[in-house]
Design a protein around this motif. Sequence first.
Motif, PDB file in Angstrom:
ATOM      1  N   ILE A   5       0.851  -0.994  -0.057  1.00  0.00           N
ATOM      2  CA  ILE A   5       0.168   0.048   0.115  1.00  0.00           C
ATOM      3  C   ILE A   5       1.040   1.108   0.102  1.00  0.00           C
ATOM      4  O   ILE A   5       2.013   1.142   0.501  1.00  0.00           O
ATOM      5  N   GLN A  39       4.028  10.697   7.082  1.00  0.00           N
ATOM      6  CA  GLN A  39       5.042   9.582   6.952  1.00  0.00           C
ATOM      7  C   GLN A  39       4.505   8.589   7.782  1.00  0.00           C
ATOM      8  O   GLN A  39       4.483   8.932   9.093  1.00  0.00           O
ATOM      9  N   ALA A  40       4.228   7.485   7.441  1.00  0.00           N
ATOM     10  CA  ALA A  40       3.794   6.294   8.327  1.00  0.00           C
ATOM     11  C   ALA A  40       4.422   5.122   8.061  1.00  0.00           C
ATOM     12  O   ALA A  40       4.010   4.399   7.219  1.00  0.00           O
ATOM     13  N   GLY A  41       5.761   4.784   8.675  1.00  0.00           N
ATOM     14  CA  GLY A  41       6.475   3.768   8.173  1.00  0.00           C
ATOM     15  C   GLY A  41       6.673   3.842   6.582  1.00  0.00           C
ATOM     16  O   GLY A  41       6.986   5.139   6.180  1.00  0.00           O
ATOM     17  N   LEU A  43       4.636   3.809   4.341  1.00  0.00           N
ATOM     18  CA  LEU A  43       3.598   4.687   3.266  1.00  0.00           C
ATOM     19  C   LEU A  43       3.262   6.017   3.996  1.00  0.00           C
ATOM     20  O   LEU A  43       3.818   6.503   4.747  1.00  0.00           O
ATOM     21  N   VAL A  45      -0.005   8.372   5.435  1.00  0.00           N
ATOM     22  CA  VAL A  45      -1.200   8.687   5.696  1.00  0.00           C
ATOM     23  C   VAL A  45      -1.726  10.311   5.315  1.00  0.00           C
ATOM     24  O   VAL A  45      -0.810  11.276   5.456  1.00  0.00           O
TER      25      VAL A  45
END
Lengths: 149, 149
Positions: A5, A39-41, A43, A45
Amino acid sequence: MEQRISLITLGVSDLARSRAFYEALGWHGQEIEETVFIQAGGLAVTLWGRDKLAADAGLADPGPAPGAPGGFGGMALAHNVRTRDEVDAVLATATAAGAKITQPAHETFYGGYAGYFRDPDGHLWEIAWNPGFTLAADGSLTLPDFGAS
Amino acid sequence: MEQRISLITLGVSDLARSRAFYEALGWHGQEIEETVFIQAGGLAVTLWGRDKLAADAGLADPGPAPGAPGGFGGMALAHNVRTRDEVDAVLATATAAGAKITQPAHETFYGGYAGYFRDPDGHLWEIAWNPGFTLAADGSLTLPDFGAS
């Protein structure tokens, strides 16, 4: 279609309120063009107006729509690809698999190319080629520095 | 709360149909206890009965509920933590930030500890400690080999 994703977009009714909420949880992002990118790891959000997300996805009337299959839950998953041609290829594969195209592939305002489909339960997916978002070899997405706070 | 997502759960009405759809896209997962787990980069996409997801999240009546704020879009994001105590800490922080707890933290059937909240737009988050799912130092989640096909 690689198993990953790229972005999760949360449709929100009040961007400032939503951003304040996630900042209160300790998350920090950058706001550009009325969109907050976090930034969320591997991927991102994204917080974006629910109406804008619905319009972008080709949904004429987003709400208060049913969250049942066929409705709009206010959330979309995005799978970014490395080339423009891959957008058409993935949308064709999805269509053959029974997906419903809600927004055919088209040139986007950010200079990319993207389209949307719904899975059999109505979950919304965007397949996008965005030349401004580089994908690493492992498929992870790292947001650029927009120079925004 | 670290800036990462551990799982995205898609509530589905027909697990076999949904699994077949994602396999047609080229994604492969493992099915265990009527749940399909698919590794997607550093997180997992989970296909699970929509009714079960709603019940797990403490939503009495999942559908055909409105996808509008307060409704249930049939999708939940999960943020897994490294210790049981972190579940309580994150839920407390979220509550203080204005989240609504839909399912208080509780022991789970898989030997973990978890609870759910809604963000200001109704988006559903699970905060979970699952001793069976190891988080890497960078927070990424790699599914165990369940020995299932």
